[in-house]
Design an enzyme around this catalytic site. Structure first.
Site, PDB file in Angstrom:
ATOM      1  N   GLY A  60     -16.984   8.851 -44.886  1.00 14.25           N
ATOM      2  CA  GLY A  60     -18.011   8.237 -45.725  1.00 14.25           C
ATOM      3  C   GLY A  60     -17.740   6.768 -45.997  1.00 14.25           C
ATOM      4  N   ALA A  61     -17.258   6.049 -44.977  1.00 11.06           N
ATOM      5  CA  ALA A  61     -16.858   4.648 -45.169  1.00 11.06           C
ATOM      6  C   ALA A  61     -17.938   3.649 -44.779  1.00 11.06           C
ATOM      7  CB  ALA A  61     -15.584   4.368 -44.375  1.00 11.06           C
ATOM      8  N   GLY A 112     -20.621   2.217 -50.122  1.00  9.91           N
ATOM      9  CA  GLY A 112     -19.980   2.557 -51.387  1.00  9.91           C
ATOM     10  C   GLY A 112     -18.495   2.286 -51.459  1.00  9.91           C
ATOM     11  N   ILE A 113     -17.807   3.148 -52.195  1.00  6.73           N
ATOM     12  CA  ILE A 113     -16.376   2.937 -52.419  1.00  6.73           C
ATOM     13  C   ILE A 113     -15.565   3.168 -51.145  1.00  6.73           C
ATOM     14  CG2 ILE A 113     -16.561   3.484 -54.867  1.00  6.73           C
ATOM     15  CD1 ILE A 113     -15.429   6.224 -54.330  1.00  6.73           C
ATOM     16  N   GLY A 114     -16.070   3.987 -50.242  1.00  5.05           N
ATOM     17  CA  GLY A 114     -15.382   4.194 -48.969  1.00  5.05           C
ATOM     18  C   GLY A 114     -15.331   2.916 -48.158  1.00  5.05           C
ATOM     19  N   SER A 166     -14.455  13.799 -58.879  1.00  7.27           N
ATOM     20  CA  SER A 166     -15.246  13.150 -59.925  1.00  7.27           C
ATOM     21  C   SER A 166     -14.962  13.840 -61.251  1.00  7.27           C
ATOM     22  CB  SER A 166     -16.737  13.248 -59.614  1.00  7.27           C
ATOM     23  OG  SER A 166     -17.516  12.876 -60.728  1.00  7.27           O
ATOM     24  N   TYR A 201     -23.254  19.783 -57.591  1.00  2.00           N
ATOM     25  CA  TYR A 201     -22.389  18.602 -57.489  1.00  2.00           C
ATOM     26  C   TYR A 201     -21.088  18.809 -58.262  1.00  2.00           C
ATOM     27  CZ  TYR A 201     -20.735  13.809 -57.797  1.00  2.00           C
ATOM     28  OH  TYR A 201     -19.954  12.672 -57.737  1.00  2.00           O
TER      29      TYR A 201
END
Length: 347
Positions: free
Chosen positions: A66-67, A70-72, A196, A223
């Site tokens: 997931g790069a 976002g944060i990835g 999370s 989630y």
């Protein structure tokens, strides 16, 4: 007649004044809510942890799922800047290639690669792992970061798994198992799992209904459940890997403005959060800090089986994810759901 008209007019005036007063009250409430959210957001950003380690990652290989956003993406940028060979494991190849090119330009590191991976598909996970094992002689850090928010309606994948659980948990569970041999061979090495603090909203975990085959589906619950399973899986794997040189930790990045909210169709994670995310969230770069900390810092090599937040061990993890017995049961159930083969059991 005139008396009746007068009475109606008086009622109208009173009603109008009440509505006007109610409107003002509602306005004040909304303004107060927005002020609270903005102040909370400011304090949340101020409290974000920062990576202090200056460790080089030259000669090391890092995979981040997931790069492409976002944060990835920001974690990949930081680690690439430290000289690592960084593999962006992403579903959207075009988007990932654009990000890889951007990271190369901003860091001067030409060893930023893209490989296709859709964590919601067990076939995709197995194909990705096979390619990595064929091409990469070592793996120093596996960052399991890809994720989605809960969808409004129950969606099943090609494997018959609920989409949120498949993407956030089952795909990563399988990937960690498939690459465990390479991680052991490359030890000391690390597995970093993005979870999370939303897990705190989950009070019970029904092991016989992890993919909602018995009903009770809700987007936010899906989630929260997936994030709880992230932590429980990381805790049990850390326990099994004691003495191998492979450490496993989960993390909470904080409330971050990423695509996970804009792409979600669920009300709680999608429509409602879209309003508050810009006001209350951290930046993507701030959210990436704990991933980088666990991937590069000296502390990240010595601690295992913990939940981190703001670049330090968190004391806020809920009791449900600290249950070692439940962690073992989630692991065993996950083996069944992903149909883990005997030759894939490398722990």
């Amino acid at each position: 007649m005139y008396g009746t008209v007068g009475s109606l007019a008086a009622c109208f005036i009173v009603t109008f004044r009440m509505l006007a007063t109610s409107a003002w009250i509602a306005t004040y409430i909304v303004l107060a809510l927005f002020a609270f959210v903005m102040v909370s957001g400011y304090l949340h950003r101020r409290s974000a942890g920062r990576v202090t380690s200056t460790a080089s990652m030259k000669g090391k290989t890092v995979i981040i799922t997931g790069a492409s956003a976002g944060i990835g993406k920001e974690a990949a940028r930081d680690i690439a800047r430290r000289g690592a060979r960084v593999i962006l494991a992403c579903r959207n190849l075009k988007k990932a290639r654009d990000v890889a090119e951007n990271i190369e330009l901003s860091t001067g590191n030409s060893q930023v690669l893209v490989r296709q991976l859709d964590t919601s598909s067990l076939t995709s996970v197995r194909n990705f792992a096979a390619k990595i094992l064929a091409e990469e002689p070592r793996l120093d850090v596996l960052a399991l970061n890809a994720g989605i928010g809960g969808e409004a309606d129950l969606i099943l994948t090609e494997d018959g798994l609920e989409l949120t659980m498949a993407t956030n948990h089952f795909g990563h569970f399988l990937l960690a198992n498939l690459l465990l041999g390479l991680l052991k061979k490359s030890s000391p090495s690390r597995i970093v799992v993005t979870a999370s603090m939303a897990h705190k909203f989950l009070k019970t975990l029904d092991l016989k209904n992890l993919i909602y085959e018995n009903g009770d589906y809700g987007s936010f619950r899906a989630y929260c459940q997936s994030k709880s399973c992230n932590i429980l899986f990381a805790r049990h794997l850390a326990e099994m890997l004691k003495g191998t040189g492979v450490v496993v930790n989960a993390l909470c990045p904080g409330f971050v403005a990423t695509e996970i909210f804009t792409k979600s169709s669920g009300f709680m994670i999608g429509k409602l959060f879209k309003v508050f995310v810009p006001l209350s969230s951290r930046t993507e770069e701030q959210g990436a800090q704990t991933i980088v900390h666990l991937a590069v810092s000296e502390e990240g090599a010595d601690i295992s089986g913990k939940v981190f937040e703001d670049c330090k061990v968190s004391r806020k993890a809920a009791s449900i994810v600290q249950d070692t017995g439940l962690a073992k049961k989630v692991w065993e159930a996950s083996e069944e759901y992903v149909k883990l083969k005997p030759e894939e059991r490398l722990y």
